[in-house]
Enzyme design. Structure first.
Site, PDB file in Angstrom:
ATOM      1  N   LYS B  74       0.854  -1.194   0.000  1.00  0.00           N
ATOM      2  CA  LYS B  74       0.000   0.000   0.000  1.00  0.00           C
ATOM      3  C   LYS B  74       0.887   1.240   0.000  1.00  0.00           C
ATOM      4  O   LYS B  74       1.918   1.279   0.701  1.00  0.00           O
ATOM      5  CB  LYS B  74      -0.893  -0.030   1.237  1.00  0.00           C
ATOM      6  CG  LYS B  74      -1.981   1.050   1.273  1.00  0.00           C
ATOM      7  CD  LYS B  74      -2.900   0.810   2.474  1.00  0.00           C
ATOM      8  CE  LYS B  74      -4.037   1.831   2.531  1.00  0.00           C
ATOM      9  NZ  LYS B  74      -4.920   1.606   3.691  1.00  0.00           N
ATOM     10  N   SER B 149      -9.774   1.757   2.645  1.00  0.00           N
ATOM     11  CA  SER B 149      -8.910   2.563   1.829  1.00  0.00           C
ATOM     12  C   SER B 149      -7.880   1.738   1.053  1.00  0.00           C
ATOM     13  O   SER B 149      -7.263   2.259   0.130  1.00  0.00           O
ATOM     14  CB  SER B 149      -8.194   3.604   2.679  1.00  0.00           C
ATOM     15  OG  SER B 149      -7.420   2.980   3.660  1.00  0.00           O
ATOM     16  N   SER B 173     -10.133  -0.701   6.725  1.00  0.00           N
ATOM     17  CA  SER B 173      -9.503  -0.489   5.422  1.00  0.00           C
ATOM     18  C   SER B 173      -8.773  -1.663   4.809  1.00  0.00           C
ATOM     19  O   SER B 173      -8.338  -1.562   3.669  1.00  0.00           O
ATOM     20  CB  SER B 173      -8.544   0.709   5.505  1.00  0.00           C
ATOM     21  OG  SER B 173      -9.290   1.892   5.665  1.00  0.00           O
TER      22      SER B 173
END
Lengths: 99, 472, 483
Positions: B74, B149, B173
């Protein structure tokens, strides 16, 4: 709890160093109002005598020894600076003193 | 091939790491234009890292349990010399001078970081629509969001771009995009995995965790990244036994509680799959019952005071002085304000404002203070439940993946998609999402397994059992 | 109308640890800009603080030295505000649960309460370029983060101080304590100790506190005294003129000798304190508390009292010896090495000539060219008559300048005092013979005249003996001859 006002939003934007447009202020006043109304539900729970949870883990006394370890190379650090001079970070003049 | 299989093949010399990496880079090349899972593909360094693994294998050395396995990271995980943008304009082009602990651990065990994945800006969002660089599309249905997210990481695994990925989870997330994309996603116990090098969103809630196609692969990555780190004061100092060793220990006699508050108000087909999973667990020897964590109903409200408050402080450092975007001004304060206004998207600004307000003079006690006390109540209710149950079962999300634009007009509507995942973050407890069939619309459904603090062993065992019973 | 000044002092002391508060960067003064930095003290995205164990040790030691309570748990908090010298735009400090509360310091018989002491990180340093280097006229500024993250103790007194003089005495004594317990270099000129003052006035006899102003930018003890005196006068002037004192921060200007109000924005002081989520609480256990107590050396007040009692010196001299860092240690080592002479002799030399040398050269007792046993040697040479006191001053000067031992200097310059009565007696006779007129004037004169003439004869004797005649002996012989 009183609804958040435009003046509140302007004040908060200043605290948070955000230069919002009029449009943004208008919109945020509306949106934050709705969110806060929902968030204010927390006030309906009786929390008398209940301590706050700042950390989910019950850790205390996490310490490290007072020993030097190598840091960063200055060139690598300053290479990413928006503006630098004489080995220092350069910023526009500072009005107002340390709060 | 699963990550376990790939690593075994590479270590045995049956496949070269380089070949594995090239294969995955080709897959990315073929489809990421459409999906936009990646902000930045690390093709050259991935190939170099693969070559290093192959040389080690040829020498007779063991490169480690992740040997040759591509891993998507990420883009809020610091990678030295490689852009780390948090999908924000304010960090566009920033290359950290250091690497996150979890990434160092991946590298040390032979893993191959293959790229930085897209996210909602600064991890604030539930759909990856709030990325400054455009959204990611759900590989299962590109007209749908992948969740957020960590949408990019979930999509990367679901699309076969990498067998493993790392994401971060503050209010869901990792788990929510895992559910939307039909992969496994794990949020560890708070403190089980070092946060050093994770760009902070909400410090008392953030955790880094794995995405994988299988539960066993998730356990593999979890064991690599977890463990003590002297660079993170909130990281548990004692080492723990690897999860991988106990994943297949079965669930005979385990007590599984159906989480009433989280089953309430979700789509019927989603709830249905949870009950189906519960039935499968019962058939496999677990004791299943109903349970309640009453204060969890206030989780969303407490979260949307605590998380933005911490975030408003964590994001103050983006001021145009030392790195990242700078928009000039007459004086330093004006430069700060213009930089932040230009560099942050609307959702980030909203949360900074919300958080600043919740902490401000006169409001602290009623908002932030009260939320932290409600947090204590939630923990107490969880503790009471865990006296009678070993794990809890719940939906991961109220719905399947929604369409682009479906929730962006109302921030509150978007926040409501976190209602099932938030309680675990507030409590600091582990929880994970396991794919279990589809909804009425054919889109993936995730079943959430929740456990008490440090309950990863039992959580993974139950997840494994659910996986084994999952509909084809 | 008579007025009373009410003063509270906030002292920030940089702790002399090897590394910074939350990271392992070197804690040192004067390095090249931005060379002692890392992700943590630069506040880079993703960095996290980890507390230095020695800072806690020093904080507990300070707690013991100043009679503080150390509550069961203390917590770090974030103080949120924007400023270019703040890498995170929040400072990790302590707010509602500091590590030390309710301490005190005795200053010249008065007990000054100390409300709290807490740990916090220092900021970076800003250079203002253009406009004479003053912040408000600058064109731009340059920031160095070497100092960012250096550990500070903030020590906040109660408003128990009543005069500029007492304020100086408080700071002097606090400085001596911090120095004695070894937690800080406490050099105001280097910035390792900084003082801000909260000043208000009220009519004598009134209990209610007046509005206070905070005074900053006092860079020496002298500035502190001058600034407080000026501010007290300024406030009295306002109130007597029917105006109000504004609660504000004011800057002391050394050049024009006045405090100046600073431009502050409305509402910019909401720091939004909340507990630091990246750090866990400190809960000093019994072992840590005991170690702190056990680590206390003899504190200044106790040392002064002991020296007065054991050495028979004055309070003033004891104060001087203890106030100057490591001077008392030097004196005590010299006393230990004495063969002849008294501790009082040593104390006189230290409080006088040695101190003068230290002040002139900016040196410190630890690196004096004359070792303590060398001073003891010098004292012995005076006691046994080898050197007159005046000669000894001279010899000391040379020892300090050139690093020689006293006996070495005496031999090299042939300075041994003449104390042979026979030899001196002959010289006296010679001088008297050569100055028969003076002798006659002495015999004929009154007390006043005799004093003058005797003085002249002594002068002649000094010359004749090359200043090496033992003065006591000479005086006796002279008096005997004159009859």
């Amino acid at each position: 709890m009183a609804r958040i006002t435009r003046a509140d939003v302007e004040h908060v934007a200043e605290l948070a160093r955000l230069a919002l447009t009029d449009d943004e202020i208008e919109r945020f006043t509306e949106e934050l109002g709705a969110i806060l109304e929902h968030a204010a539900q927390v006030s309906s729970l009786d929390t008398a005598g209940v301590p706050p949870t700042a950390h989910p883990l019950p850790l205390v006394n996490v310490l490290r020894p007072d020993e030097v370890r190598p840091g960063l190379d200055r060139d690598e650090v300053l290479a990413q600076a928006p503006a630098a001079e004489d080995g220092r970070f350069r910023v526009p003049r500072i009005l107002g003193d340390v709060p | 091939m699963t990550a376990l299989e790939l690593a075994a093949a590479v270590r045995a010399g049956e496949r070269s790491a380089r070949e594995v990496v090239d294969e995955h880079l080709a897959a990315i090349d073929a489809r990421d234009g459409e999906l936009h899972a990646f902000n930045h593909v690390m093709a050259d360094s991935a190939r170099d890292a693969a070559d290093v693994v192959d040389i080690a294998v040829a020498r007779g050395d063991d490169p480690g349990p992740l040997a040759g396995v591509p891993i998507a990271l990420k883009d809020n995980l610091c990678t030295r010399g490689v852009p780390t943008t948090c999908s924000s304009r304010i960090l566009d082009g920033w290359r950290p001078p250091y690497t996150a602990t979890v990434v160092e651990r991946v590298l040390a065990t032979g893993g191959i970081p293959i790229g930085k994945t897209n996210l909602d800006e600064f991890a604030m969002g539930s759909s990856t629509e709030h990325s400054a660089f455009g959204p990611t599309r759900n590989p299962r249905d590109p007209s749908r969001v992948p969740g957020g997210s960590s949408g990019g990481s979930a999509a990367a695994v679901a699309a076969g771009f990498a067998p493993l990925a790392l994401g971060s989870d503050t209010g869901g997330s990792i788990r929510q995009p895992a559910a939307f994309c039909g992969v496994v996603g794990v949020k560890p116990t708070y403190g089980a995995v070092s946060r050093y090098g994770l760009v902070a969103f909400a410090s008392s809630l953030d955790q880094i965790g794995p995405f994988a196609v299988t539960v066993a692969d998730a356990a593999l990555l979890f064991d690599v990244i977890g463990g003590p780190d002297p660079l993170d004061s909130t990281c548990i100092a004692s080492a723990r036994a690897p999860i991988a060793e106990s994943v297949d220990d079965g669930i005979e006699g385990l007590r599984v509680g159906l989480f009433a508050e989280l089953l309430d108000g979700v789509d019927a087909d989603v709830a249905g799959r949870v009950h189906e999973a519960a039935g499968a667990l019962r058939a496999a020897g677990a004791k299943v019952g109903d349970t309640s964590v009453p204060a969890a109903a206030y989780g969303l409200s407490a979260y949307y005071l605590i998380a933005p408050a911490e975030a408003s402080s964590n994001l103050a450092r983006y001021d145009g002085v030392r790195y990242g975007l700078r928009v000039d001004g007459d004086d330093a304060a004006s430069m700060n304000a213009r930089t932040r206004d230009a560099g942050f998207g609307a959702e980030v600004k909203r949360r900074i404002m919300l958080g600043t307000y919740a902490l401000s003079a006169g409001y602290y006690d009623a908002y932030y203070g009260q939320a932290q006390r409600v947090r204590t109540l939630i923990i107490r209710d969880f503790d009471a439940t865990y006296r009678d149950f070993d794990v809890l079962l719940a939906p991961t999300t109220p719905t399947t993946a929604f369409e682009f634009g479906a929730k962006t007009s109302s921030p509150l509507a978007m926040y409501l998609s976190d209602v099932c995942t938030i309680p675990s973050n507030l409590a600091g407890h582990p929880s994970m999402s396991v794919p279990f069939g589809t909804g009425a619309d054919g889109l993936p459904v995730g079943v959430q397994v929740l456990a008490p603090a440090l309950g990863e062993p039992v959580m993974f065992r139950v997840a494994r059992a659910i996986e084994q019973a999952a509909p084809a | 109308m008579s007025w009373e000044a009410v003063i509270g002092l906030e002292v920030h002391a940089e702790l002399a640890t090897a590394t910074k508060l939350f990271c392992s960067c070197v804690n040192e003064f004067g390095a090249e800009p931005n060379t002692n930095v890392c992700p943590v003290c630069l506040g880079l995205p993703g960095s996290l603080p980890v507390l230095n164990e020695r800072v806690v040790e020093y904080a507990l030691r300070l707690g013991a030295a100043l009679h503080f309570d150390v509550p069961e748990q203390s917590v770090f908090s974030r103080k949120n505000y924007f400023y270019p010298d703040m890498p995170k735009d929040y400072q990790i400090s302590q707010y509602d649960l500091p590590i030390c509360v309710d301490g005190r310091l005795e200053v010249d018989g008065a007990r000054i309460g100390i409300e709290r002491a807490h740990m916090e990180e220092d900021t970076g340093k800003t250079l203002h370029v253009g406009g004479g280097g003053r912040i408000h006229e600058a064109d731009y500024s340059l920031v160095d983060y070497n100092r960012a993250g250096v550990p500070l103790m903030e020590i906040v007194s109660r408003p128990d101080i009543r005069s500029a003089e007492q304020a100086r005495a408080y700071v002097t004594e606090l400085r001596a304590v911090l120095d004695a317990i070894g937690v800080s270099d406490v050099k105001m000129e280097e910035g390792s100790m900084r003082v801000d003052a909260n000043v208000s006035v009220r009519p004598s006899g009134v209990e209610a506190l007046g509005t206070r102003a905070e005074i900053k930018n006092m860079n020496s003890l002298r500035s502190l005294g001058r600034a407080i005196e000026h501010e007290v006068e300024r406030q009295i002037g306002l109130l007597e003129g029917g105006e109000r004192v504004v609660q504000e921060t004011r800057h002391w200007n050394e050049e024009d000798g006045r405090t100046h109000g600073m431009r502050t924005k409305e509402g910019s002081d909401d720091y939004r304190y909340f507990p630091e989520p990246d750090l866990v609480p400190i809960a000093p256990d019994a072992a840590m508390r005991e170690r702190a107590r056990a680590s206390l050396p003899e504190l200044p007040a106790a040392r002064r009292a002991r020296l007065v009692e054991q050495w028979g010196i004055t309070e003033h001299d004891a104060r001087v010896l203890v106030a100057v860092s490591r001077l008392a240690e030097y004196a005590e080592a010299a006393v230990d090495a004495l063969h002849e002479g008294t501790a009082k002799d040593v104390a006189n030399w230290c409080a006088g000539d040695v101190l003068a040398y230290l002040n002139d050269t900016g040196s410190s007792p630890e690196v004096l060219p004359l070792a303590p046993d060398g001073l003891a040697e010098l004292v012995g040479l005076v006691v046994d008559g080898t050197l007159s006191r005046n000669m000894a001053k001279d010899v000391l000067g040379e020892c300090l300048r050139d690093g020689k031992r006293p006996k070495q200097v005496v031999e090299e310059r042939g300075l041994a005092q003449v104390s042979d009565e026979g030899a001196l007696g002959r010289i006296v006779d010679d001088v008297l013979a050569a100055n028969a007129e003076l002798v006659a004037e002495w015999r004929a004169g009154d007390d006043k005249v005799r004093k003058k003439k005797r003085g002249a004869l002594v002068g002649a004797l000094m010359q004749a003996t090359d200043r090496r005649g033992n003065p006591q002996l000479l005086n006796r012989l002279l008096d005997e001859r004159l009859g």
